[in-house]
Design an enzyme around this catalytic site. Structure first.
Site, PDB file in Angstrom:
ATOM      1  N   CYS A 113       0.848  -1.180   0.000  1.00  0.00           N
ATOM      2  CA  CYS A 113       0.000   0.000   0.000  1.00  0.00           C
ATOM      3  C   CYS A 113       0.888   1.236   0.000  1.00  0.00           C
ATOM      4  O   CYS A 113       1.922   1.265   0.681  1.00  0.00           O
ATOM      5  CB  CYS A 113      -0.902  -0.004   1.235  1.00  0.00           C
ATOM      6  SG  CYS A 113      -2.002   1.418   1.324  1.00  0.00           S
ATOM      7  N   HIS A 156      -9.386  -3.071  -2.720  1.00  0.00           N
ATOM      8  CA  HIS A 156      -8.347  -2.439  -1.887  1.00  0.00           C
ATOM      9  C   HIS A 156      -8.664  -0.951  -1.689  1.00  0.00           C
ATOM     10  O   HIS A 156      -8.579  -0.439  -0.570  1.00  0.00           O
ATOM     11  CB  HIS A 156      -6.976  -2.641  -2.548  1.00  0.00           C
ATOM     12  CG  HIS A 156      -5.827  -2.005  -1.840  1.00  0.00           C
ATOM     13  ND1 HIS A 156      -4.806  -2.728  -1.238  1.00  0.00           N
ATOM     14  CD2 HIS A 156      -5.524  -0.698  -1.619  1.00  0.00           C
ATOM     15  CE1 HIS A 156      -3.938  -1.884  -0.684  1.00  0.00           C
ATOM     16  NE2 HIS A 156      -4.345  -0.643  -0.910  1.00  0.00           N
ATOM     17  N   GLU A 157      -9.045  -0.277  -2.781  1.00  0.00           N
ATOM     18  CA  GLU A 157      -9.325   1.171  -2.688  1.00  0.00           C
ATOM     19  C   GLU A 157     -10.595   1.439  -1.879  1.00  0.00           C
ATOM     20  O   GLU A 157     -10.642   2.375  -1.075  1.00  0.00           O
ATOM     21  CB  GLU A 157      -9.437   1.795  -4.082  1.00  0.00           C
ATOM     22  CG  GLU A 157      -8.177   1.674  -4.941  1.00  0.00           C
ATOM     23  CD  GLU A 157      -6.885   1.973  -4.211  1.00  0.00           C
ATOM     24  OE1 GLU A 157      -6.876   2.864  -3.339  1.00  0.00           O
ATOM     25  OE2 GLU A 157      -5.875   1.296  -4.492  1.00  0.00           O
TER      26      GLU A 157
END
Ligand code: UDB
Ligand code: ZN
Length: 186
Positions: A113, A156-157
């Protein structure tokens, strides 16, 4: 333009907050934010500019990662990663996953990340396919079906918009353990 110094790192409470819904029509400020979120990805994926500005090449960036607690994120999956089938590039606003496959998928390499400087090894089990509903910068509503890599990036976002980080999903006792039927995605 955002640089690495603008990206909020793990430990900052903004990364753990539930982001606020974005209001339409977008304010000037929100329009600029949308542009800047996508610009970071475009610039960072250009090897020359990436090096010049000292960036990490990104495929997605969520507003909380630049300190703005709003439901907005950019996604730019490079052509080679699109698998030829479900390409996806957009600024997604107020996104909702309206349905998801029972089939799980995880990236072979695990995840990282832009907001997490340390390496956290392990599989991050997610849904292999999702139906995503979101608004674009013009306030137009979209509903798209995504699978494999683009689906993983969007999950993920979207996690960032709810205060979740990728390593929250890694099994602490068995980081590389996984269900028999989890598809591995490279
Ligand atoms: C990334 N980049 O952007 F296939 F050009 C990761 C980092 C954390 C390693 C920078 C990435 O996967 N790069 C990449 C991959 C390609 C082609 C390319 C660059 N993110 C985004 C992020 O942190 N968003 O909040 C982490 C990804 C891990 C799984 C999905 C998102
Ligand atoms: Zn992230």
């Amino acid at each position: 333009m955002f640089l690495m110094k603008d990206i909020v790192r793990d430990g900052d409470p903004v990364l753990r907050q539930e982001a606020a819904d974005v209001v339409f029509p977008l304010s000037e400020e929100d329009q600029q934010l949308a542009k800047d979120l996508m610009e970071y990805l475009v610039v960072s994926q250009d090897p020359e500019q990436c090096k010049k500005y000292g960036l990490r090449a990104g495929v997605g960036l969520a507003a909380p990662q630049v300190g703005v607690s709003k439901k907005m994120a950019s996604v730019l999956v490079p052509a080679a990663e699109e698998n030829g089938k479900s390409p996806f590039t957009d600024v997604i606003i107020n996104p909702v996953i309206v349905s998801e496959s029972v089939q799980q998928g995880a990236l072979t390499e695990g995840e990282g990340c832009l907001s997490v400087d340390k390496d956290v090894p392990g599989f991050v089990p997610r849904h292999d396919r999702i139906t995503l509903r979101y608004y674009d910068v013009n306030g137009e509503k979209h509903q798209v079906r995504l699978k494999n890599y683009p689906a993983i990036v969007c999950q993920h976002e979207i996690d960032h918009l709810h205060g979740t980080l990728f390593y929250d999903h890694i099994d602490k006792d068995q980081p590389f353990g996984r269900d028999e039927d989890t598809i591995m995605i490279d």
